[in-house]
Design a protein around this motif. Sequence first.
Motif, short mmCIF file in Angstrom:
data_model
loop_
_atom_site.label_atom_id
_atom_site.label_comp_id
_atom_site.label_asym_id
_atom_site.label_seq_id
_atom_site.Cartn_x
_atom_site.Cartn_y
_atom_site.Cartn_z
N ASP A 299 -1.12 2.67 3.30
CA ASP A 299 -1.02 3.10 1.90
C ASP A 299 -1.91 2.26 1.00
O ASP A 299 -2.60 2.78 0.12
CB ASP A 299 0.44 3.04 1.42
N SER A 300 -1.88 0.94 1.23
CA SER A 300 -2.70 0.06 0.37
C SER A 300 -4.03 -0.29 1.04
O SER A 300 -4.82 -1.04 0.48
CB SER A 300 -1.92 -1.21 0.07
N LYS A 301 -4.27 0.25 2.24
CA LYS A 301 -5.49 -0.06 3.02
C LYS A 301 -5.68 -1.57 3.15
O LYS A 301 -6.71 -2.14 2.77
CB LYS A 301 -6.71 0.60 2.40
N GLU A 302 -4.63 -2.20 3.68
CA GLU A 302 -4.68 -3.64 3.89
C GLU A 302 -4.37 -3.95 5.36
O GLU A 302 -3.54 -3.27 5.99
CB GLU A 302 -3.64 -4.35 3.03
N ALA A 303 -5.03 -4.99 5.87
CA ALA A 303 -4.77 -5.45 7.24
C ALA A 303 -4.26 -6.88 7.16
O ALA A 303 -4.81 -7.70 6.41
CB ALA A 303 -6.06 -5.40 8.06
N VAL A 304 -3.22 -7.17 7.96
CA VAL A 304 -2.63 -8.52 7.92
C VAL A 304 -3.03 -9.26 9.20
O VAL A 304 -2.83 -8.75 10.32
CB VAL A 304 -1.09 -8.45 7.82
N PHE A 305 -3.59 -10.45 9.04
CA PHE A 305 -4.02 -11.27 10.18
C PHE A 305 -3.22 -12.55 10.24
O PHE A 305 -2.92 -13.17 9.21
CB PHE A 305 -5.52 -11.62 10.06
N LYS A 306 -2.89 -12.94 11.48
CA LYS A 306 -2.17 -14.20 11.72
C LYS A 306 -3.19 -15.22 12.20
O LYS A 306 -4.00 -14.92 13.09
CB LYS A 306 -1.12 -13.93 12.79
N ASN A 307 -3.13 -16.44 11.64
CA ASN A 307 -3.96 -17.53 12.15
C ASN A 307 -3.25 -18.12 13.38
O ASN A 307 -2.12 -18.62 13.27
CB ASN A 307 -4.12 -18.59 11.06
N LEU A 308 -3.88 -18.07 14.52
CA LEU A 308 -3.19 -18.46 15.76
C LEU A 308 -3.09 -19.97 15.92
O LEU A 308 -2.37 -20.45 16.80
CB LEU A 308 -3.93 -17.85 16.97
N ASP A 309 -3.75 -20.73 15.09
CA ASP A 309 -3.68 -22.20 15.19
C ASP A 309 -2.82 -22.83 14.12
O ASP A 309 -2.49 -24.01 14.20
CB ASP A 309 -5.10 -22.80 15.12
N VAL A 310 -2.46 -22.07 13.09
CA VAL A 310 -1.65 -22.63 11.99
C VAL A 310 -0.36 -21.80 11.86
O VAL A 310 -0.43 -20.61 11.55
CB VAL A 310 -2.44 -22.58 10.65
N PRO A 311 0.81 -22.41 12.14
CA PRO A 311 2.06 -21.64 12.08
C PRO A 311 2.29 -21.04 10.69
O PRO A 311 1.97 -21.66 9.68
CB PRO A 311 3.15 -22.69 12.40
N ASN A 312 2.81 -19.81 10.69
CA ASN A 312 3.17 -19.09 9.45
C ASN A 312 2.00 -18.84 8.50
O ASN A 312 2.21 -18.67 7.31
CB ASN A 312 4.28 -19.83 8.68
N ASP A 313 0.79 -18.89 9.00
CA ASP A 313 -0.36 -18.64 8.13
C ASP A 313 -0.83 -17.20 8.33
O ASP A 313 -1.47 -16.88 9.31
CB ASP A 313 -1.49 -19.64 8.46
N GLU A 314 -0.46 -16.31 7.40
CA GLU A 314 -0.89 -14.92 7.47
C GLU A 314 -1.75 -14.59 6.26
O GLU A 314 -1.44 -15.02 5.14
CB GLU A 314 0.33 -13.99 7.52
N ARG A 315 -2.82 -13.87 6.49
CA ARG A 315 -3.72 -13.49 5.39
C ARG A 315 -3.89 -11.97 5.38
O ARG A 315 -3.97 -11.36 6.43
CB ARG A 315 -5.09 -14.12 5.57
N THR A 316 -4.00 -11.42 4.18
CA THR A 316 -4.18 -9.97 4.05
C THR A 316 -5.59 -9.68 3.54
O THR A 316 -6.08 -10.39 2.67
CB THR A 316 -3.14 -9.42 3.05
N ILE A 317 -6.20 -8.67 4.12
CA ILE A 317 -7.55 -8.30 3.66
C ILE A 317 -7.59 -6.79 3.43
O ILE A 317 -7.02 -6.02 4.22
CB ILE A 317 -8.62 -8.76 4.68
N GLU A 318 -8.21 -6.39 2.35
CA GLU A 318 -8.36 -4.95 2.08
C GLU A 318 -9.52 -4.42 2.92
O GLU A 318 -10.47 -5.15 3.18
CB GLU A 318 -8.71 -4.72 0.61
N TYR A 319 -9.41 -3.18 3.34
CA TYR A 319 -10.50 -2.61 4.14
C TYR A 319 -10.85 -1.20 3.65
O TYR A 319 -9.99 -0.48 3.14
CB TYR A 319 -10.12 -2.56 5.62
#
Length: 434
Positions: free
Chosen positions: A251-271
């Motif tokens: 709906d918002s055209k966003e993708a959520v990525f998890k940083n595999l080396d930093v716990p609980n670090d998730e970033r969202t990017i619009e695409y």
Amino acid sequence: MQKLFWANCQSGFILTFNNVFLSCKLLVLGGGSGGCSIAAKFAGKLGKNQIIIVDPADRHYYQPMLTLIGGGIKQLKDSSRPMESVLPNNATWIKDTVAHIDPVKSKVITKEGDQISYDYLVVALGLELHYEKIKGLIDSLSMANSGVCSNYSPQYVERTYNTLSNFKSGNAVFTFPNTPIKCGGAPLKACFISEHYLRKHGKKASSRIYYKTALPSIFAVKHYADKLMQLCQERDIDVGLREELVEVKPDSKEAVFKNLDVPNDERTIEYSMLHVTPPMSPPEVIKCEPSLHDPMGYLKIDKGTLQHENHPNIFGIGDCTNLPTSKTAAAVAAQSGVLYDNLTNIMNNKPISSKYDGYTSCPLVTGFGSCIMAEFDYDLQPLETFPIDQSNEHLSMYIMKKDLMPQLYWHAMLRGYWRGPGLIRKILHLGMGR
Ligand SMILES: Cc1cc2nc3c(=O)[nH]c(=O)nc-3n(C[C@H](O)[C@H](O)[C@H](O)COP(=O)(O)OP(=O)(O)OC[C@H]3O[C@@H](n4cnc5c(N)ncnc54)[C@H](O)[C@@H]3O)c2cc1C
């Protein structure tokens, strides 16, 4: 025919009330690149009605072409043939799914309840794709114009070029999951081809391109990785390492990525465009039988001889195995020669001596008309066929990937005549090297 009662391995039992019993000298599970090549090699040797192949698929896909379809270079209709047309005439094709392998009784049960006993078994079941493991992905892939696409399935591959053609501006994001995959170079090829497309069509200035991989480097082999990183810098491709796609929000055209080396670090990017390579796993039917697989669920075979470590009458080939090399059709070709030699000797009560060196190849298409032909072995050392520096981009390698390799696949490999370029490499290097 009586009704079949079947439960999968998680519930611990399989009941079949079907009464079809078959037997054969060689049973091949899977009619993909590995299964088809091996069946063809043995079909001439063993004669009529000695080989059974089990595969439920109507069509056999030449999967390496999917990358080119995603870039609009080839068409989906050219990438597959009816399964019966590629399997050897004097073998029997059971169009069914393998539900259970009993390696102690040398017997396999299919989903429809057929029981097939074998003298020798070749397991060539490939990898399973898991689009469902990323939240929101299947919904996004089923919506028209969602901007989400994937070269990895014939079902979704045409979305890639559609998305690219309709792209106007914004972020184009390409992902690599946190599991082993088939053709580790294919996600990057999708990225390079798309970047070149946007450049050619004057859309580069209004776009930003991201390549996000769960791996710690862009490519496993340094010889090629250095060049690939340099190309990404020159083409302004933003490379994110150790980043895993965990959710797509259509709906918002966003993708959520998890940083595999930093716990609980998730970033969202619009695409505007999101090309997803799904997580993959070995087939459930292998994971169900403990004596067949390694701790990760892959078929546990000797990395040299390709013979099963616990069951000497079983061999494995291709993506479903635990061979520590990149999973490609090129690797399958090289494995097929070794498997043929060794299984033939086993059938004749002779010792086995042929050894697979991990040869694999990845034609890294870097744009329309350019390709880096990566070829390497178990030690991640280049094992290049041609007497040129293959870590550079070449038009000749692009033509090979686009025009020659499909012919080699359909007419030589699937008919059992191709065991990789080892001999050609020796000739072109005047007998020196491996
Ligand atoms: C997008 C993409 C790009 C690629 N690019 C390249 C490339 O450039 N170069 C290259 O060399 N390789 C490339 N590959 C990889 C290559 O296609 C695979 O490595 C190769 O096909 C593996 O062969 P396989 O026999 O192990 O598996 P597959 O060819 O996948 O065959 C597995 C078969 O098993 C069958 N099967 C599965 N489960 C069951 C079951 N339970 N019962 C019965 N049958 C079953 C399936 O229907 C299938 O026919 C690419 C793959 C993809 C997806």
